[in-house]
Design a protein around this motif. Structure first.
Motif: not given
Ligand SMILES: [Mg+2]
Ligand SMILES: Nc1ncnc2c1ncn2[C@@H]1O[C@H](COP(=O)(O)OP(=O)(O)O)[C@@H](O)[C@H]1O
Length: 284
Positions: A197-199, A241-243, A254-256
């Protein structure tokens, strides 16, 4: 040397998150070391494999980086390969994936020549709050929030990007990035290995700020990440993979990251071992 782990001169040492990867490569019996991609005079025909890791200034000089990557491809084995690097270093790949049916964060693309009035754009799209960012970017470079009631700083950033000849992106601000957080799904050699989980990077502060926390991988996230990977039409060795969820709770891309993503190896060492094992097979 078997494996060069490409970094950059601004930060030539291995990122701490890649230390488990170095250890796993050594455990495979390979020799490996970090080398800045822009190190003058380095003979890139020496390493058998060049793994892109923390080349974190490529967005400031993409053409030079792509020329370098093309040269390395001629004399060594570059991962991920050149066609992937070309495609993935400009966020226009999001357009390609959207065309293939992947749900992507809604994006207004602002060409490098046009002046765009942010208030008008936000009103037309019905967005109270938005994000302005460059189409060639990394590490939240020149990324800012735009509010309808105080659009000044974001309008100034958009004008600056256009003046610099840079294409820009405007997206609705997804508050889930702050509440539930982005999910980063890591895959290695065709398999999802773990998620974090990204901050919210735009709100980061303090010396003990960390980029991510451990997270379990939900079925919905895993299935969308697998669809994204398959829609690329490539077979990347590694990637992330950012979701994030939109206001209605729907999951969107959001971003790959297929060039130089942090792969959060310190959260999950087996992922580093899996990558080292695949690299060992490339070296044989
Ligand atoms: Mg990013
Ligand atoms: N539409 C958005 N809504 C909310 N936060 C965003 C949005 N776009 C970007 N951000 C924030 O900015 C960060 C960087 O943006 P991102 O698209 O991941 O580009 P890059 O990592 O290449 O700079 C994200 O991780 C997120 O924290």
């Amino acid at each position: 040397m078997d494996v060069a782990l490409a970094t950059y001169l601004g930060q030539p040492r291995l990122d701490p998150d890649d230390v488990p990867l170095l250890e796993a490569l050594l455990a495979e019996g390979l020799s490996a070391a970090p080398v800045p991609w822009d190190e003058p005079g380095f003979d890139w025909s020496k390493p058998r494999v060049c793994l892109l890791r923390s080349t974190w200034d490529y967005h400031l000089r993409r053409e030079e980086f792509l020329e370098w990557a093309a040269r390395i491809s001629g004399v060594s084995s570059l991962w991920n390969p050149l066609p992937i690097v070309r495609w993935n270093t400009h966020k226009s790949y999001l357009r390609d994936l959207a065309r293939k049916g992947i749900p992507v964060v809604p994006t207004e693309w602002v060409g490098a020549a046009a002046r765009t009035d942010l208030v008008q754009l936000l009103s037309e799209r019905g967005w109270q709050e938005a994000i302005v960012k460059p189409a060639i970017s990394a590490g939240a470079y020149k990324t800012t929030r735009a509010r309808l009631d105080s659009p000044g700083p974001a309008q100034a950033l958009l004008d600056e990007l256009v003046a610099l000849g840079l294409e820009a992106m405007v997206q609705p601000y997804l508050s889930s990035v702050e509440s539930s957080g982005e999910r980063s799904v890591v895959f290695i050699d065709g398999q999802i290995t773990h998620a974090v989980r990204k901050r919210p990077i735009l709100e980061r502060s303090g010396p003990h700020w960390q980029e991510a926390d451990p997270a379990t991988l939900g079925e919905e996230e895993a299935s969308l990440a697998a669809r994204v990977l398959s829609a690329t039409g490539f077979s990347p060795l590694y990637g992330r993979v950012d979701l994030a969820r939109d206001a209605g709770g729907a999951l969107a891309l959001m971003e790959l990251e297929l060039v130089e993503p942090t792969l959060f190896f310190t959260h999950h060492r087996p992922a580093a071992e899996r990558l080292a094992h695949a690299v060992a097979a490339l070296c044989r």
